[in-house]
Design an enzyme around this catalytic site. Structure first.
Site, PDB file in Angstrom:
ATOM      1  N   HIS A  15       0.850  -1.188   0.000  1.00  0.00           N
ATOM      2  CA  HIS A  15       0.000   0.000   0.000  1.00  0.00           C
ATOM      3  C   HIS A  15       0.882   1.233   0.000  1.00  0.00           C
ATOM      4  O   HIS A  15       1.924   1.245   0.651  1.00  0.00           O
ATOM      5  CB  HIS A  15      -0.900   0.013   1.247  1.00  0.00           C
ATOM      6  CG  HIS A  15      -2.074   0.906   1.103  1.00  0.00           C
ATOM      7  ND1 HIS A  15      -2.013   2.249   1.371  1.00  0.00           N
ATOM      8  CD2 HIS A  15      -3.334   0.654   0.678  1.00  0.00           C
ATOM      9  CE1 HIS A  15      -3.203   2.781   1.140  1.00  0.00           C
ATOM     10  NE2 HIS A  15      -4.023   1.842   0.708  1.00  0.00           N
ATOM     11  N   ASP A  23      -7.948  -5.456   0.061  1.00  0.00           N
ATOM     12  CA  ASP A  23      -8.414  -6.355  -0.996  1.00  0.00           C
ATOM     13  C   ASP A  23      -8.010  -7.807  -0.796  1.00  0.00           C
ATOM     14  O   ASP A  23      -8.447  -8.678  -1.543  1.00  0.00           O
ATOM     15  CB  ASP A  23      -7.873  -5.877  -2.360  1.00  0.00           C
ATOM     16  CG  ASP A  23      -8.533  -4.580  -2.799  1.00  0.00           C
ATOM     17  OD1 ASP A  23      -9.751  -4.466  -2.646  1.00  0.00           O
ATOM     18  OD2 ASP A  23      -7.827  -3.680  -3.298  1.00  0.00           O
TER      19      ASP A  23
HETATM   20  C1  SDX Z   1      -6.354  -0.155  -2.850  1.00  0.00           C
HETATM   21  O1  SDX Z   1      -4.460   4.284  -1.969  1.00  0.00           O
HETATM   22  C2  SDX Z   1      -5.467   3.742  -1.358  1.00  0.00           C
HETATM   23  O2  SDX Z   1      -5.897   4.189  -0.324  1.00  0.00           O
HETATM   24  C3  SDX Z   1      -6.106   2.580  -2.090  1.00  0.00           C
HETATM   25  C4  SDX Z   1      -7.086   1.701  -1.286  1.00  0.00           C
HETATM   26  C5  SDX Z   1      -8.388   2.427  -1.006  1.00  0.00           C
HETATM   27  O3  SDX Z   1      -9.093   2.047  -0.068  1.00  0.00           O
HETATM   28  O4  SDX Z   1      -8.743   3.328  -1.783  1.00  0.00           O
HETATM   29  O5  SDX Z   1      -6.512   1.286  -0.060  1.00  0.00           O
HETATM   30  C6  SDX Z   1      -7.511   0.450  -2.099  1.00  0.00           C
HETATM   31  O6  SDX Z   1      -6.134   0.230  -3.964  1.00  0.00           O
HETATM   32  C7  SDX Z   1      -5.482  -1.184  -2.172  1.00  0.00           C
HETATM   33  C8  SDX Z   1      -4.291  -1.624  -3.008  1.00  0.00           C
HETATM   34  C9  SDX Z   1      -4.736  -2.743  -3.947  1.00  0.00           C
HETATM   35  N1  SDX Z   1      -3.653  -3.135  -4.867  1.00  0.00           N
HETATM   36  C10 SDX Z   1      -2.999  -4.274  -4.786  1.00  0.00           C
HETATM   37  O7  SDX Z   1      -3.180  -5.078  -3.879  1.00  0.00           O
HETATM   38  C11 SDX Z   1      -2.050  -4.539  -5.910  1.00  0.00           C
HETATM   39  C12 SDX Z   1      -0.706  -4.985  -5.386  1.00  0.00           C
HETATM   40  N2  SDX Z   1      -0.073  -3.874  -4.721  1.00  0.00           N
HETATM   41  C13 SDX Z   1       0.831  -3.027  -5.452  1.00  0.00           C
HETATM   42  O8  SDX Z   1       0.579  -2.860  -6.804  1.00  0.00           O
HETATM   43  C14 SDX Z   1       1.307  -1.785  -4.708  1.00  0.00           C
HETATM   44  O9  SDX Z   1       1.701  -2.196  -3.449  1.00  0.00           O
HETATM   45  C15 SDX Z   1       0.411  -0.554  -4.609  1.00  0.00           C
HETATM   46  C16 SDX Z   1      -0.102  -0.086  -5.986  1.00  0.00           C
HETATM   47  C17 SDX Z   1      -0.796  -0.846  -3.741  1.00  0.00           C
HETATM   48  C18 SDX Z   1       1.218   0.607  -3.991  1.00  0.00           C
HETATM   49  O10 SDX Z   1       2.194   0.996  -4.895  1.00  0.00           O
HETATM   50  P1  SDX Z   1       3.387   2.041  -4.564  1.00  0.00           P
HETATM   51  O11 SDX Z   1       3.153   2.749  -3.312  1.00  0.00           O
HETATM   52  O12 SDX Z   1       3.607   2.855  -5.797  1.00  0.00           O
HETATM   53  O13 SDX Z   1       4.645   1.102  -4.322  1.00  0.00           O
HETATM   54  P2  SDX Z   1       5.567   0.466  -5.417  1.00  0.00           P
HETATM   55  O14 SDX Z   1       4.743  -0.156  -6.503  1.00  0.00           O
HETATM   56  O15 SDX Z   1       6.571   1.486  -5.852  1.00  0.00           O
HETATM   57  O16 SDX Z   1       6.256  -0.692  -4.616  1.00  0.00           O
HETATM   58  C19 SDX Z   1       7.442  -0.503  -3.834  1.00  0.00           C
HETATM   59  C20 SDX Z   1       8.236  -1.787  -3.899  1.00  0.00           C
HETATM   60  C21 SDX Z   1       8.577  -2.187  -5.345  1.00  0.00           C
HETATM   61  O17 SDX Z   1       9.752  -2.988  -5.258  1.00  0.00           O
HETATM   62  P3  SDX Z   1      11.158  -2.358  -5.680  1.00  0.00           P
HETATM   63  O18 SDX Z   1      11.015  -1.764  -7.058  1.00  0.00           O
HETATM   64  O19 SDX Z   1      11.466  -1.293  -4.632  1.00  0.00           O
HETATM   65  O20 SDX Z   1      12.126  -3.503  -5.653  1.00  0.00           O
HETATM   66  O21 SDX Z   1       7.445  -2.895  -3.380  1.00  0.00           O
HETATM   67  C22 SDX Z   1       7.206  -3.850  -4.436  1.00  0.00           C
HETATM   68  C23 SDX Z   1       7.441  -3.083  -5.753  1.00  0.00           C
HETATM   69  O22 SDX Z   1       7.766  -3.976  -6.800  1.00  0.00           O
HETATM   70  N3  SDX Z   1       5.801  -4.249  -4.318  1.00  0.00           N
HETATM   71  C24 SDX Z   1       5.364  -5.498  -4.431  1.00  0.00           C
HETATM   72  C25 SDX Z   1       3.990  -5.443  -4.170  1.00  0.00           C
HETATM   73  N4  SDX Z   1       3.629  -4.171  -3.909  1.00  0.00           N
HETATM   74  C26 SDX Z   1       4.733  -3.439  -4.000  1.00  0.00           C
HETATM   75  N5  SDX Z   1       5.987  -6.628  -4.732  1.00  0.00           N
HETATM   76  C27 SDX Z   1       5.222  -7.742  -4.779  1.00  0.00           C
HETATM   77  N6  SDX Z   1       3.883  -7.776  -4.553  1.00  0.00           N
HETATM   78  C28 SDX Z   1       3.247  -6.633  -4.233  1.00  0.00           C
HETATM   79  N7  SDX Z   1       1.937  -6.632  -4.008  1.00  0.00           N
END
Ligand code: SDX
Length: 432
Positions: free
Chosen positions: A308, A366
């Site tokens: 998140h 989720d």
């Molecule tokens: C919701 O914002 C809100 O409030 C949203 C929400 C709401 O109520 O409105 O809470 C609802 O959208 C929940 C989130 C649902 N999405 C997912 O579950 C999808 C999986 N999660 C990711 O795509 C991600 O964690 C996000 C989109 C939720 C957050 O993205 P960020 O803050 O831009 O973080 P990032 O993608 O830059 O990740 C940082 C690191 C990266 O690794 P590095 O490049 O540093 O090596 O963490 C890794 C990412 O690759 N990473 C994950 C991961 N989430 C982040 N690696 C594996 N699995 C994951 N789920």
């Protein structure tokens, strides 16, 4: 107390400038950069709004490090335990919990707006039966402005209020109709004697052929899930609603824009993606191989429902939904549900893995919601539509807050231009 300032210095000869620092009631201070361009000719660069507060808001507060979520100051755990969804909707919209009379009036008004215009029903037949429910929802909600244009003067407080009632009341009807359309069953008209949640479940699962009796344990689970999804400050879909609304667009169009944004798998679409992922992993013995793919960044493998932007701790909603999952599965005699067991095993392995620990990746809202929906008999493709139904309350509250904010301006970000500079046109025959 003296005004707090942040001084910005430059290495290119631009004189330093002092920027005011704004302090909220709680949470990080915010540097006010509004004067930056005017004084220095420079913009800030912040793709994804990693360090940018896009607005001032009094609705929802999150402390992502501590895993705290509050609507209007009330902890989410207390609201989920004690309130109905409409009670929470009133709180989010109006800032205070309603007294008995205020709640009765609110419920009465929402209940009396649950039907949709008969002509709107014909919209559904324009969609393929196998259309994704979010595509249908987006289209039908956008179309509401063509039916209710007597309430779209955004500068009129009463108009805004009526639009809010209409959206909150009609979303369950429209969402349930979307489901019925995909199954080929007749649409069910709302029954105003039922509660908001029971009416939704009735319109989803009732048929004209027999009496539908809502199960109180399952109704309560749905009520709690709607409460937990009702608002979440400036997430992608809420920011979309605000940006769409900043141009003066009508509220129905703005909420349709929010629905479109929510659909993405990185946002609300993750609840559907989690179930697909659990189906693919299929067995706990396959978890280590899947985790390895995630860590190897192999083919975009991600643990959906994890991570998140704001929470660097357990999302408090995920904890509550996990608890609800236990209750629902117990009630339905599905204690040994394969998907739930798999999700728990996946969570345990991920939370002990250095990849997830280092990045502070925890289950989000989720991760478990889909398992509850599935147990309630809701098909996977409807999961995000139910998120949209609940979030409509937050979207409207945020939209209303924006309209009355004296600082509000049309949203118009700037850019760091990295394209071609001026060049002269060459006719096609002379181009190489
Ligand atoms: C919701 O914002 C809100 O409030 C949203 C929400 C709401 O109520 O409105 O809470 C609802 O959208 C929940 C989130 C649902 N999405 C997912 O579950 C999808 C999986 N999660 C990711 O795509 C991600 O964690 C996000 C989109 C939720 C957050 O993205 P960020 O803050 O831009 O973080 P990032 O993608 O830059 O990740 C940082 C690191 C990266 O690794 P590095 O490049 O540093 O090596 O963490 C890794 C990412 O690759 N990473 C994950 C991961 N989430 C982040 N690696 C594996 N699995 C994951 N789920």
């Amino acid at each position: 107390m003296a005004e707090k300032l942040a001084t910005l210095t430059f290495t290119d000869g631009t004189p330093p400038i002092d920027l005011p620092v704004m302090t909220g009631t709680v949470g990080p201070d915010v540097i006010d950069v509004r004067a930056l361009y005017g004084k220095t000719g420079k913009f800030t660069y912040d793709p994804g709004f990693m360090s940018t507060a896009s607005c001032r808001s009094s609705i929802t507060y999150i402390d992502g490090d501590k895993g705290i979520l509050q609507y209007r100051g009330y902890p989410i755990e207390q609201l989920a335990e004690h309130c109905s969804f409409l009670e929470v909707a009133y709180l989010i919209l109006n800032g205070e919990l309603p007294d008995k009379q205020q709640l009765d009036e609110f419920v009465n008004i929402v209940t009396r707006h649950t039907m949709v215009h008969e002509q709107l029903i014909r919209f559904y037949s324009g969609f393929r039966r196998d259309a994704h429910p979010m595509a249908v929802l987006c289209g039908v909600v956008g179309a509401l402005s063509a039916f209710y244009h007597d309430s779209i003067n955004i500068h009129d407080a009463r108009n805004r209020e009526i639009s809010a009632f209409r959206l909150i009341a009609k979303l369950p009807t429209i969402t349930a109709m979307t489901y019925k359309y995909t199954t080929g069953q007749p649409f069910m008209y709302p029954r105003n004697a039922l509660s908001y949640v029971d009416n939704f479940l009735y319109m989803m699962f009732g048929t004209p052929c027999e009496e539908y009796r809502p199960n109180p344990v399952l109704s309560r689970a749905m009520e709690r899930i709607l409460i937990l999804h009702a608002d979440h400050e400036q997430n992608a879909s809420t920011s979309t609603v605000r940006l769409a609304g900043s141009s003066g667009a009508n509220p129905f169009a703005c909420i349709a824009a929010g629905i479109a944004s929510l659909w993405g798998p990185a946002h609300g679409g993750a609840n559907e993606a989690v179930l697909k992922l659990l189906g693919e992993i299929d067995d706990a013995k396959n978890i280590p191989a899947f985790i390895k793919r995630v860590k190897d960044k192999d083919g975009h493998a991600m643990l959906m429902g994890f991570g998140h932007r704001v929470y660097k701790n357990y999302d408090p909603r995920a904890k509550l939904i996990q608890k609800t999952c236990h209750e629902v599965l117990e009630e339905l005699g599905l204690k040994d549900d394969k998907l739930f067991k798999l999700a728990l095993a996946l969570e345990k392995i991920a939370l002990e893995d250095e990849y997830f620990i280092k990045r502070k990746l925890y289950p989000n809202v989720d991760f478990y919601s889909g398992i509850v929906y599935k147990a309630l008999g809701i098909p996977v493709s409807m999961f995000t539509a139910i998120f949209a139904l609940a979030r409509t309350v937050g979207w409207i509250a945020q939209w209303k807050e924006m309209i009355t904010d004296p600082d509000q301006k049309i949203g118009r970000p700037r850019q760091l231009f990295a394209g071609a500079t001026r060049r002269e046109f060459v006719p096609a025959a002379k181009r190489k």
